[in-house]
Motif scaffolding. Structure first.
Motif, PDB file in Angstrom:
ATOM      1  N   HIS A 204      -2.937  10.672  27.793  1.00 22.33           N
ATOM      2  CA  HIS A 204      -3.760   9.687  27.076  1.00 22.33           C
ATOM      3  C   HIS A 204      -3.494   8.253  27.521  1.00 22.33           C
ATOM      4  CE1 HIS A 204      -5.779  12.359  24.342  1.00 22.33           C
ATOM      5  NE2 HIS A 204      -4.645  13.002  24.155  1.00 22.33           N
ATOM      6  N   VAL A 205      -2.581   8.092  28.469  1.00 25.25           N
ATOM      7  CA  VAL A 205      -2.185   6.704  28.792  1.00 25.25           C
ATOM      8  C   VAL A 205      -3.369   5.878  29.313  1.00 25.25           C
ATOM      9  CG1 VAL A 205      -1.308   7.112  31.143  1.00 25.25           C
ATOM     10  CG2 VAL A 205      -0.269   5.337  29.715  1.00 25.25           C
ATOM     11  N   ASN A 206      -4.307   6.539  30.000  1.00 23.84           N
ATOM     12  CA  ASN A 206      -5.460   5.781  30.516  1.00 23.84           C
ATOM     13  C   ASN A 206      -6.430   5.361  29.414  1.00 23.84           C
ATOM     14  OD1 ASN A 206      -4.519   5.951  33.069  1.00 23.84           O
ATOM     15  ND2 ASN A 206      -5.698   7.811  33.578  1.00 23.84           N
ATOM     16  N   ASN A 207      -6.353   6.021  28.268  1.00 24.81           N
ATOM     17  CA  ASN A 207      -7.223   5.633  27.157  1.00 24.81           C
ATOM     18  C   ASN A 207      -6.696   4.406  26.421  1.00 24.81           C
ATOM     19  OD1 ASN A 207      -8.984   7.837  27.396  1.00 24.81           O
ATOM     20  ND2 ASN A 207      -7.573   9.167  26.278  1.00 24.81           N
ATOM     21  N   THR A 208      -5.406   4.179  26.553  1.00 24.27           N
ATOM     22  CA  THR A 208      -4.777   3.168  25.699  1.00 24.27           C
ATOM     23  C   THR A 208      -5.347   1.750  25.887  1.00 24.27           C
ATOM     24  OG1 THR A 208      -2.857   4.575  25.628  1.00 24.27           O
ATOM     25  CG2 THR A 208      -2.516   2.298  24.941  1.00 24.27           C
ATOM     26  N   PRO A 209      -5.535   1.274  27.123  1.00 24.09           N
ATOM     27  CA  PRO A 209      -6.084  -0.088  27.240  1.00 24.09           C
ATOM     28  C   PRO A 209      -7.444  -0.230  26.544  1.00 24.09           C
ATOM     29  CG  PRO A 209      -5.257   0.665  29.355  1.00 24.09           C
ATOM     30  CD  PRO A 209      -5.212   1.847  28.435  1.00 24.09           C
ATOM     31  N   ARG A 210      -8.290   0.777  26.682  1.00 20.32           N
ATOM     32  CA  ARG A 210      -9.603   0.715  26.010  1.00 20.32           C
ATOM     33  C   ARG A 210      -9.422   0.712  24.498  1.00 20.32           C
ATOM     34  NH1 ARG A 210     -13.538   2.542  29.446  1.00 20.32           N
ATOM     35  NH2 ARG A 210     -12.924   3.799  31.229  1.00 20.32           N
ATOM     36  N   GLN A 211      -8.469   1.539  24.046  1.00 16.76           N
ATOM     37  CA  GLN A 211      -8.255   1.615  22.596  1.00 16.76           C
ATOM     38  C   GLN A 211      -7.730   0.286  22.062  1.00 16.76           C
ATOM     39  OE1 GLN A 211      -5.986   5.161  21.593  1.00 16.76           O
ATOM     40  NE2 GLN A 211      -7.515   6.517  22.489  1.00 16.76           N
ATOM     41  N   ILE A 212      -6.855  -0.340  22.839  1.00 19.34           N
ATOM     42  CA  ILE A 212      -6.315  -1.641  22.406  1.00 19.34           C
ATOM     43  C   ILE A 212      -7.453  -2.664  22.298  1.00 19.34           C
ATOM     44  CG2 ILE A 212      -4.854  -3.590  23.121  1.00 19.34           C
ATOM     45  CD1 ILE A 212      -2.838  -1.526  24.208  1.00 19.34           C
ATOM     46  N   ASN A 213      -8.344  -2.656  23.286  1.00 20.33           N
ATOM     47  CA  ASN A 213      -9.478  -3.598  23.219  1.00 20.33           C
ATOM     48  C   ASN A 213     -10.321  -3.355  21.968  1.00 20.33           C
ATOM     49  OD1 ASN A 213      -8.942  -5.095  25.499  1.00 20.33           O
ATOM     50  ND2 ASN A 213     -10.156  -3.778  26.870  1.00 20.33           N
ATOM     51  N   MET A 214     -10.502  -2.097  21.626  1.00 22.78           N
ATOM     52  CA  MET A 214     -11.326  -1.805  20.441  1.00 22.78           C
ATOM     53  C   MET A 214     -10.613  -2.215  19.157  1.00 22.78           C
ATOM     54  SD  MET A 214     -13.440   1.659  21.265  1.00 22.78           S
ATOM     55  CE  MET A 214     -12.215   2.622  22.092  1.00 22.78           C
ATOM     56  N   ILE A 215      -9.302  -1.947  19.104  1.00 26.54           N
ATOM     57  CA  ILE A 215      -8.555  -2.341  17.896  1.00 26.54           C
ATOM     58  C   ILE A 215      -8.645  -3.853  17.715  1.00 26.54           C
ATOM     59  CG2 ILE A 215      -6.262  -2.454  16.826  1.00 26.54           C
ATOM     60  CD1 ILE A 215      -5.611   0.187  18.151  1.00 26.54           C
ATOM     61  N   GLU A 216      -8.518  -4.559  18.838  1.00 29.92           N
ATOM     62  CA  GLU A 216      -8.597  -6.016  18.734  1.00 29.92           C
ATOM     63  C   GLU A 216      -9.989  -6.454  18.290  1.00 29.92           C
ATOM     64  OE1 GLU A 216      -6.845  -7.264  22.420  1.00 29.92           O
ATOM     65  OE2 GLU A 216      -4.856  -7.412  21.447  1.00 29.92           O
ATOM     66  N   ALA A 217     -11.008  -5.770  18.813  1.00 30.81           N
ATOM     67  CA  ALA A 217     -12.379  -6.130  18.418  1.00 30.81           C
ATOM     68  C   ALA A 217     -12.586  -5.889  16.921  1.00 30.81           C
ATOM     69  CB  ALA A 217     -13.383  -5.309  19.230  1.00 30.81           C
ATOM     70  N   LEU A 218     -11.879  -4.899  16.389  1.00 31.20           N
ATOM     71  CA  LEU A 218     -11.998  -4.626  14.940  1.00 31.20           C
ATOM     72  C   LEU A 218     -11.119  -5.569  14.118  1.00 31.20           C
ATOM     73  CD1 LEU A 218     -11.881  -0.707  15.044  1.00 31.20           C
ATOM     74  CD2 LEU A 218     -13.842  -2.074  14.306  1.00 31.20           C
ATOM     75  N   GLY A 219     -10.361  -6.399  14.834  1.00 28.57           N
ATOM     76  CA  GLY A 219      -9.494  -7.363  14.145  1.00 28.57           C
ATOM     77  C   GLY A 219      -8.299  -6.701  13.481  1.00 28.57           C
ATOM     78  N   ARG A 220      -7.843  -5.572  14.048  1.00 29.92           N
ATOM     79  CA  ARG A 220      -6.717  -4.856  13.451  1.00 29.92           C
ATOM     80  C   ARG A 220      -5.450  -5.058  14.275  1.00 29.92           C
ATOM     81  NH1 ARG A 220      -8.029  -0.766  10.141  1.00 29.92           N
ATOM     82  NH2 ARG A 220      -9.988  -1.093   9.101  1.00 29.92           N
ATOM     83  N   GLN A 221      -4.357  -4.605  13.667  1.00 32.10           N
ATOM     84  CA  GLN A 221      -3.038  -4.698  14.286  1.00 32.10           C
ATOM     85  C   GLN A 221      -2.896  -3.610  15.369  1.00 32.10           C
ATOM     86  OE1 GLN A 221      -0.480  -6.685  12.848  1.00 32.10           O
ATOM     87  NE2 GLN A 221       1.020  -6.007  14.375  1.00 32.10           N
ATOM     88  N   VAL A 222      -2.470  -3.998  16.549  1.00 37.29           N
ATOM     89  CA  VAL A 222      -2.284  -3.008  17.619  1.00 37.29           C
ATOM     90  C   VAL A 222      -0.936  -2.299  17.400  1.00 37.29           C
ATOM     91  CG1 VAL A 222      -2.056  -2.660  20.113  1.00 37.29           C
ATOM     92  CG2 VAL A 222      -3.618  -4.418  19.214  1.00 37.29           C
ATOM     93  N   PRO A 223      -0.939  -0.954  17.351  1.00 36.88           N
ATOM     94  CA  PRO A 223       0.355  -0.269  17.176  1.00 36.88           C
ATOM     95  C   PRO A 223       1.197  -0.328  18.444  1.00 36.88           C
ATOM     96  CG  PRO A 223      -1.423   1.323  17.463  1.00 36.88           C
ATOM     97  CD  PRO A 223      -2.068  -0.034  17.462  1.00 36.88           C
ATOM     98  N   LYS A 224       2.414   0.180  18.355  1.00 37.59           N
ATOM     99  CA  LYS A 224       3.228   0.327  19.567  1.00 37.59           C
ATOM    100  C   LYS A 224       2.902   1.703  20.134  1.00 37.59           C
ATOM    101  CE  LYS A 224       6.923  -2.807  18.471  1.00 37.59           C
ATOM    102  NZ  LYS A 224       5.956  -3.886  18.763  1.00 37.59           N
ATOM    103  N   TYR A 225       3.033   1.815  21.432  1.00 37.52           N
ATOM    104  CA  TYR A 225       2.695   3.089  22.092  1.00 37.52           C
ATOM    105  C   TYR A 225       3.885   3.661  22.831  1.00 37.52           C
ATOM    106  CZ  TYR A 225      -2.170   1.998  21.160  1.00 37.52           C
ATOM    107  OH  TYR A 225      -3.347   1.720  20.534  1.00 37.52           O
ATOM    108  N   ALA A 226       3.975   4.966  22.827  1.00 38.72           N
ATOM    109  CA  ALA A 226       4.992   5.657  23.622  1.00 38.72           C
ATOM    110  C   ALA A 226       4.313   6.898  24.203  1.00 38.72           C
ATOM    111  CB  ALA A 226       6.167   6.067  22.751  1.00 38.72           C
ATOM    112  N   HIS A 227       4.201   6.950  25.503  1.00 34.62           N
ATOM    113  CA  HIS A 227       3.534   8.097  26.147  1.00 34.62           C
ATOM    114  C   HIS A 227       4.574   9.009  26.776  1.00 34.62           C
ATOM    115  CE1 HIS A 227       0.075   5.345  25.700  1.00 34.62           C
ATOM    116  NE2 HIS A 227      -0.567   6.492  25.509  1.00 34.62           N
TER     117      HIS A 227
END
Ligand code: GLU
Length: 472
Positions: A204-227
């Motif tokens: 899932h590591v390749n999904n993470t940058p996209r997910q971070i962009n979406m979380i930011e767009a939603l104005g939410r807190q970005v979690p920490k990630y461990a792959h």
């Protein structure tokens, strides 16, 4: 910070070893930090998700005793919430309707392939004005990924990861039928559930940058990630069915204890010095994401067997018995018709690696048999064994002290009287009463089988020898 982790399997199969390890790491991390562990079933792919698979995941988690503190939550119950947020992003201009036809997208991909460009959506509908749109026409919704800059995050296992936004295209977040896509539902749930640490497989590591962009767009807190790096089979290839058991419940079926599987899984990619054996409490105390290997780990069945035997030997007999019960039922072992199986545990623990082997190996204490193991019989039930068996039978039938120590002396007396080595009496007797050549100490074996059965089995062996003599 309150630690909250989650395990978010898609119910499209059983709980496999890789998933179980991810679940374990997430669970340990939550426990270590007095946090909570969420179980979330990602069942939005209606075609591939099945009820059986949900059940298999729940069974696997329960067998491993990885209890969740919250959930299980089902993503299919959150469709309204996903729709609401998709709508919000569209209204805020952070997502847009895309009317591109399949033909256009196919052509685009072909062109990109031919000119060796990066494959991805070209933003054709990104800037359509309201006049150019007709939302009654079939469309998908795409997330407006930032065009500039990069996404940088500190993966707790892999270190800093940085990806340029120019490498990320505008991802579809809602399909033509309005259903949300995986990357979006994960983002919504991770933020709604206030997940602090996303611990998951590195597929899932390749999904993470996209997910971070979406979380930011939603104005939410970005979690920490461990792959967590993947698991390879003994041959260095990605672990799959070819390597044998990959479903956690298959390990139960093969006779492994959950304690051994957990211990095995925790070490599969994590270490603490050269310690191999960890109780669950020790795992909670010592586990840390920073000690997870960055490289893939290789599966090693010998080590799992070693750990399993270690736990059969060292866990309280009641606990072993609890897990033995499954195999007793599976193999229809009539435990009421013989010694207390709990008493057999210390003896058998030295001899077997799995509970399945255990139950197979003790069958003769509870059930009679019609045939002797061919090799053992060939070697030990020969005409020369007739006399020792007859004399042993006579002595055994006369004794009133049916205890291991006395039975053992009867065997030695028989050997002495016939001026034979112990083995010349012991081995035929062992084969006669057990049907094969392996058993615990002979005195104990005889005691547990019981007088009546021992005598009738010696007769059975004598008949076998007589038959053999007649045929030769
Ligand atoms: N549902 C995904 C899977 O089973 C995992 C998603 C995630 O952990 O973010 O692969």
């Amino acid at each position: 910070m309150t630690v909250k982790t989650r395990f978010a399997p898609s119910p499209t199969g059983y709980l496999h070893v890789g998933g179980a390890r991810t679940a374990l790491y997430s669970w340990l991390y939550a426990k270590k930090h007095q946090g909570s562990f969420v179980l979330r079933i990602e069942d939005t792919d209606r075609e591939r998700s099945t009820e059986e698979s949900v059940q298999a995941i729940l069974d696997g988690m329960q067998w491993l005793d990885l209890q969740h503190d919250e959930g299980p939550f089902y993503q299919t119950h959150h469709f309204d919430r996903y729709k609401e947020l998709i709508q919000q992003l569209v209204e805020q201009g952070k997502a847009y309707r895309c009317y591109c036809s399949k033909e256009r997208l196919d052509d685009l991909r072909e062109q990109q392939q031919a000119s060796k460009q990066r494959i991805g959506y070209d933003g054709h509908c990104r800037n359509l004005s309201c006049d150019e749109q007709d939302s009654s026409q079939p469309h998908v919704i795409r997330f407006k990924n930032p065009l500039e800059g990069s996404v940088v995050f500190d993966d707790l296992i892999k270190g800093t990861i940085s990806v340029n936004n120019s490498e990320l295209d505008d991802l579809i977040i809602a399909r033509t039928d309005g259903t949300p896509t995986y990357n979006f539902t994960v983002v919504v749930d991770d933020s709604d559930m206030e997940i602090s640490h996303v611990i998951r497989g590195d597929d899932h590591v390749n999904n993470t940058p996209r997910q971070i962009n979406m979380i930011e767009a939603l104005g939410r807190q970005v979690p920490k990630y461990a792959h967590v790096p993947m698991i390879l089979g003994d041959d260095g290839k990605r672990l799959s069915k070819r390597h044998g058991a990959v479903s956690v419940m298959q390990y139960r079926d093969e006779g492994y204890l959950p304690q051994a599987v957990l211990n095995y899984l925790v070490r599969l990619g994590w270490s603490h010095g050269d310690q191999e054996v960890f109780s669950v409490d020790e795992m909670i105390e010592l586990f840390d994401l920073k000690d997870v290997n960055r490289a893939p780990s290789a599966f090693n069945t010998d080590k799992l067997n070693w750990l399993n035997q270690h736990y059969i030997k060292s866990l309280p007999a009641e606990e072993v018995l609890k897990h033995l019960q499954f195999h007793i039922n599976e193999q229809q072992l009539d435990v009421a018709n013989g010694p207390d199986i709990k008493d057999l545990i210390p003896e058998m623990a030295e001899r077997v690696k799995t509970l399945k082997e255990f139950v197979l190996a003790v069958r003769y204490f509870y059930h009679d048999f019609d045939e002797f193991d061919a090799n053992a019989a060939k070697k030990h039930l020969r005409p020369v064994a007739r006399q020792p068996l007859e004399l042993a039978k006579q002595k055994l039938s006369e004794t009133h002290d049916w205890t291991a120590g006395n039975l053992h002396s009867i065997v030695s007396q028989t050997a002495e009287e016939l001026e034979l080595g112990m083995g010349k009496v012991g081995m035929p007797l062992r084969v006669a009463v057990t049907g094969a050549g392996m058993s615990p100490d002979l005195g104990i074996t005889l005691e547990w089988i019981g007088k009546e059965r021992v005598l009738s089995r010696i007769d059975q062996a004598l008949d076998f020898i007589a038959q053999r003599e007649a045929n030769s």
